[in-house]
Write a protein that holds these residues in place. Structure first.
Motif, PDB file in Angstrom:
ATOM      1  N   GLY A 187       0.802  -1.217   0.000  1.00 50.20           N
ATOM      2  CA  GLY A 187       0.000   0.000   0.000  1.00 50.20           C
ATOM      3  C   GLY A 187       0.834   1.265   0.000  1.00 50.20           C
ATOM      4  N   TYR A 188       1.978   1.223   0.668  1.00 52.81           N
ATOM      5  CA  TYR A 188       2.858   2.396   0.715  1.00 52.81           C
ATOM      6  C   TYR A 188       3.462   2.683  -0.664  1.00 52.81           C
ATOM      7  CZ  TYR A 188       2.352   1.217   5.634  1.00 52.81           C
ATOM      8  OH  TYR A 188       1.821   0.903   6.859  1.00 52.81           O
ATOM      9  N   ASP A 189       3.806   1.611  -1.395  1.00 57.19           N
ATOM     10  CA  ASP A 189       4.353   1.792  -2.741  1.00 57.19           C
ATOM     11  C   ASP A 189       3.300   2.388  -3.670  1.00 57.19           C
ATOM     12  OD1 ASP A 189       6.675   0.696  -1.789  1.00 57.19           O
ATOM     13  OD2 ASP A 189       6.369  -1.275  -2.701  1.00 57.19           O
ATOM     14  N   TRP A 190       2.063   1.919  -3.540  1.00 58.45           N
ATOM     15  CA  TRP A 190       0.975   2.498  -4.318  1.00 58.45           C
ATOM     16  C   TRP A 190       0.799   3.974  -3.964  1.00 58.45           C
ATOM     17  CZ3 TRP A 190      -1.916   1.415  -8.442  1.00 58.45           C
ATOM     18  CH2 TRP A 190      -1.932   0.103  -8.920  1.00 58.45           C
ATOM     19  N   GLY A 191       0.960   4.301  -2.678  1.00 61.03           N
ATOM     20  CA  GLY A 191       0.861   5.692  -2.268  1.00 61.03           C
ATOM     21  C   GLY A 191       1.929   6.557  -2.914  1.00 61.03           C
ATOM     22  N   SER A 192       3.148   6.016  -3.028  1.00 60.26           N
ATOM     23  CA  SER A 192       4.240   6.756  -3.675  1.00 60.26           C
ATOM     24  C   SER A 192       3.936   6.992  -5.153  1.00 60.26           C
ATOM     25  CB  SER A 192       5.552   5.976  -3.529  1.00 60.26           C
ATOM     26  OG  SER A 192       5.916   5.840  -2.166  1.00 60.26           O
ATOM     27  N   LEU A 193       3.394   5.962  -5.819  1.00 59.42           N
ATOM     28  CA  LEU A 193       3.036   6.093  -7.225  1.00 59.42           C
ATOM     29  C   LEU A 193       1.915   7.119  -7.404  1.00 59.42           C
ATOM     30  CD1 LEU A 193       2.979   5.253 -10.196  1.00 59.42           C
ATOM     31  CD2 LEU A 193       1.561   3.290  -9.536  1.00 59.42           C
ATOM     32  N   ALA A 194       0.893   7.026  -6.558  1.00 60.34           N
ATOM     33  CA  ALA A 194      -0.244   7.942  -6.668  1.00 60.34           C
ATOM     34  C   ALA A 194       0.176   9.385  -6.406  1.00 60.34           C
ATOM     35  CB  ALA A 194      -1.343   7.522  -5.699  1.00 60.34           C
ATOM     36  N   ALA A 195       1.141   9.568  -5.510  1.00 55.38           N
ATOM     37  CA  ALA A 195       1.615  10.921  -5.203  1.00 55.38           C
ATOM     38  C   ALA A 195       2.275  11.566  -6.425  1.00 55.38           C
ATOM     39  CB  ALA A 195       2.586  10.881  -4.030  1.00 55.38           C
ATOM     40  N   VAL A 196       3.057  10.772  -7.173  1.00 57.71           N
ATOM     41  CA  VAL A 196       3.678  11.293  -8.392  1.00 57.71           C
ATOM     42  C   VAL A 196       2.603  11.636  -9.415  1.00 57.71           C
ATOM     43  CG1 VAL A 196       5.220  10.770 -10.330  1.00 57.71           C
ATOM     44  CG2 VAL A 196       5.813  10.012  -8.022  1.00 57.71           C
ATOM     45  N   LYS A 201       0.007  15.185 -12.802  1.00 54.89           N
ATOM     46  CA  LYS A 201      -1.161  15.176 -13.683  1.00 54.89           C
ATOM     47  C   LYS A 201      -2.361  15.952 -13.134  1.00 54.89           C
ATOM     48  CE  LYS A 201       0.984  12.611 -16.632  1.00 54.89           C
ATOM     49  NZ  LYS A 201       1.416  13.183 -17.937  1.00 54.89           N
ATOM     50  N   MET A 202      -2.446  16.084 -11.820  1.00 56.91           N
ATOM     51  CA  MET A 202      -3.576  16.801 -11.222  1.00 56.91           C
ATOM     52  C   MET A 202      -3.081  17.694 -10.087  1.00 56.91           C
ATOM     53  SD  MET A 202      -6.417  13.686 -11.156  1.00 56.91           S
ATOM     54  CE  MET A 202      -7.851  14.753 -11.392  1.00 56.91           C
ATOM     55  N   PRO A 203      -2.134  18.578 -10.361  1.00 57.31           N
ATOM     56  CA  PRO A 203      -1.515  19.380  -9.301  1.00 57.31           C
ATOM     57  C   PRO A 203      -2.504  20.260  -8.540  1.00 57.31           C
ATOM     58  CG  PRO A 203      -0.971  20.251 -11.470  1.00 57.31           C
ATOM     59  CD  PRO A 203      -1.599  18.912 -11.698  1.00 57.31           C
ATOM     60  N   HIS A 204      -3.647  20.567  -9.155  1.00 57.37           N
ATOM     61  CA  HIS A 204      -4.649  21.392  -8.476  1.00 57.37           C
ATOM     62  C   HIS A 204      -5.312  20.659  -7.314  1.00 57.37           C
ATOM     63  CE1 HIS A 204      -6.707  19.002 -11.499  1.00 57.37           C
ATOM     64  NE2 HIS A 204      -7.861  19.205 -10.883  1.00 57.37           N
ATOM     65  N   LEU A 205      -5.093  19.327  -7.228  1.00 55.60           N
ATOM     66  CA  LEU A 205      -5.695  18.544  -6.149  1.00 55.60           C
ATOM     67  C   LEU A 205      -4.682  18.100  -5.089  1.00 55.60           C
ATOM     68  CD1 LEU A 205      -8.192  16.228  -8.090  1.00 55.60           C
ATOM     69  CD2 LEU A 205      -8.644  18.412  -6.949  1.00 55.60           C
ATOM     70  N   VAL A 206      -3.440  18.552  -5.226  1.00 52.75           N
ATOM     71  CA  VAL A 206      -2.387  18.117  -4.300  1.00 52.75           C
ATOM     72  C   VAL A 206      -2.737  18.422  -2.846  1.00 52.75           C
ATOM     73  CG1 VAL A 206      -0.021  18.589  -3.544  1.00 52.75           C
ATOM     74  CG2 VAL A 206      -0.492  18.150  -5.960  1.00 52.75           C
ATOM     75  N   ASP A 207      -3.350  19.552  -2.597  1.00 49.01           N
ATOM     76  CA  ASP A 207      -3.700  19.926  -1.229  1.00 49.01           C
ATOM     77  C   ASP A 207      -5.096  19.461  -0.830  1.00 49.01           C
ATOM     78  OD1 ASP A 207      -1.272  21.259  -0.818  1.00 49.01           O
ATOM     79  OD2 ASP A 207      -2.037  23.096  -1.744  1.00 49.01           O
ATOM     80  N   PHE A 231     -10.247  12.267  -9.342  1.00 49.19           N
ATOM     81  CA  PHE A 231      -8.967  11.599  -9.111  1.00 49.19           C
ATOM     82  C   PHE A 231      -9.082  10.108  -9.370  1.00 49.19           C
ATOM     83  CE2 PHE A 231      -6.419   9.032  -6.198  1.00 49.19           C
ATOM     84  CZ  PHE A 231      -5.136   9.358  -6.626  1.00 49.19           C
ATOM     85  N   ALA A 232     -10.141   9.488  -8.859  1.00 53.09           N
ATOM     86  CA  ALA A 232     -10.316   8.043  -8.986  1.00 53.09           C
ATOM     87  C   ALA A 232     -10.365   7.626 -10.454  1.00 53.09           C
ATOM     88  CB  ALA A 232     -11.589   7.601  -8.259  1.00 53.09           C
ATOM     89  N   ILE A 233     -11.157   8.324 -11.235  1.00 49.19           N
ATOM     90  CA  ILE A 233     -11.289   7.978 -12.651  1.00 49.19           C
ATOM     91  C   ILE A 233      -9.968   8.194 -13.388  1.00 49.19           C
ATOM     92  CG2 ILE A 233     -12.407   8.637 -14.817  1.00 49.19           C
ATOM     93  CD1 ILE A 233     -14.913   9.287 -13.133  1.00 49.19           C
ATOM     94  N   ALA A 234      -9.327   9.328 -13.144  1.00 54.31           N
ATOM     95  CA  ALA A 234      -8.084   9.645 -13.849  1.00 54.31           C
ATOM     96  C   ALA A 234      -6.953   8.690 -13.462  1.00 54.31           C
ATOM     97  CB  ALA A 234      -7.681  11.084 -13.565  1.00 54.31           C
ATOM     98  N   PHE A 235      -6.850   8.357 -12.176  1.00 55.57           N
ATOM     99  CA  PHE A 235      -5.772   7.469 -11.730  1.00 55.57           C
ATOM    100  C   PHE A 235      -5.972   6.065 -12.283  1.00 55.57           C
ATOM    101  CE2 PHE A 235      -3.586   5.053  -8.155  1.00 55.57           C
ATOM    102  CZ  PHE A 235      -2.312   5.307  -8.639  1.00 55.57           C
ATOM    103  N   LYS A 236      -7.226   5.578 -12.299  1.00 56.69           N
ATOM    104  CA  LYS A 236      -7.491   4.249 -12.858  1.00 56.69           C
ATOM    105  C   LYS A 236      -7.148   4.225 -14.345  1.00 56.69           C
ATOM    106  CE  LYS A 236      -9.115   0.034 -13.173  1.00 56.69           C
ATOM    107  NZ  LYS A 236      -9.456  -0.193 -14.580  1.00 56.69           N
TER     108      LYS A 236
END
Length: 255
Positions: A187-196, A201-207, A231-236
């Motif tokens: 799960g932590y590795d997925w978190g690292s990938l999702a953070a990038v 790709k969606m910097p307006h949602l970083v915060d 986010f969910a749709i775009a990340f998938k």
């Protein structure tokens, strides 16, 4: 349990070597297996999708596990993936009762209640107390859930919505490409990938979108409904584009 054996079992678990765990523990005479060994065995069986066998071993140490939230959680995990949602609700409910801060237990409890409601089991589907959202009757969330499978959306009582994934199989080859660096696909590795992905790709949602992964589960959450849906749709969609997701993962940092 012997400390060296515990260290080896933990190492195998972190590297998804579940068959090695099972074989090692089965070699030990049943009379010599303590509570921890039996739980490690059952956990590995869960991860091999041998849920009925896992339940058998969990039940064999039921007396010792009654006050252990992890025992209830892992038993509930087996029931959940066997689609025995009523039993899963009871198990996850006990895990959360014993440890109210158990985030993964809370998520699976709500998922089990949702699933039980959809299946017509005799238990109420989860309701967002503050906003009155019932997932099973929420068209937007239900439609997005279909699009993002195997990820899923869960509404929480505090008004937030999480996007979650039980890790282990989906896109595991992505993480294997950097296994020598320590990536395991947890799960932590997925978190690292999702953070990038979020940053590039969606910097307006970083915060707005936050991450709260566990070893066995990736989780992103926010109180902003539209943010988590987009986010969910775009990340998938990104995950289904191997060239894109591999490029993003090349810049992920080991947590």
């Amino acid at each position: 349990m012997d400390k060296d054996l515990l260290k080896q079992l933990t190492l195998w678990h972190n590297k998804n070597k579940y068959e090695k765990i099972i074989n090692k523990i089965i070699e030990i005479p049943e009379a010599d297996r303590d509570y921890d060994l039996v739980c490690h065995l059952a956990r590995a069986l869960n991860n091999q999708e041998k849920y009925n066998e896992a339940i058998h071993y969990f039940i064999s140490v039921q007396e010792q596990g009654q006050h252990d939230p992890l025992w209830h959680y892992r038993l509930g995990y087996a029931y959940y993936y066997l689609e025995q949602y009523k039993e899963a609700v009871v198990a996850f409910g006990q895990a959360v009762a014993l440890d109210p801060e158990f985030a993964a237990g809370s998520r699976f409890l709500e998922m089990s209640r949702n699933a039980a409601g959809r299946a017509g089991n005799e238990t109420s589907p989860i309701v967002n107390v503050e906003k009155g959202i019932k997932i099973g009757n929420d068209t937007d969330l239900s439609e997005v859930n279909k699009k993002i499978n195997p990820f899923g959306l869960v509404a929480h009582n505090n008004g937030s919505i999480s996007m979650i994934l039980s890790v282990g199989k989906y896109k595991h080859h992505i993480f294997q490409a950097r296994a020598e660096e320590g990536f395991e696909g947890n799960g932590y590795d997925w978190g690292s990938l999702a953070a990038v992905f979020l940053e590039e790709k969606m910097p307006h949602l970083v915060d707005t979108v936050r991450f709260d992964p566990e070893a066995d589960m990736f989780a992103a959450y926010t109180h902003n409904r539209e943010a988590i849906l987009s986010f969910a749709i775009a990340f998938k969609e990104a995950c289904e584009d191997d060239a894109l997701i591999n490029d993003l993962f090349s810049r992920a940092e080991l947590d």
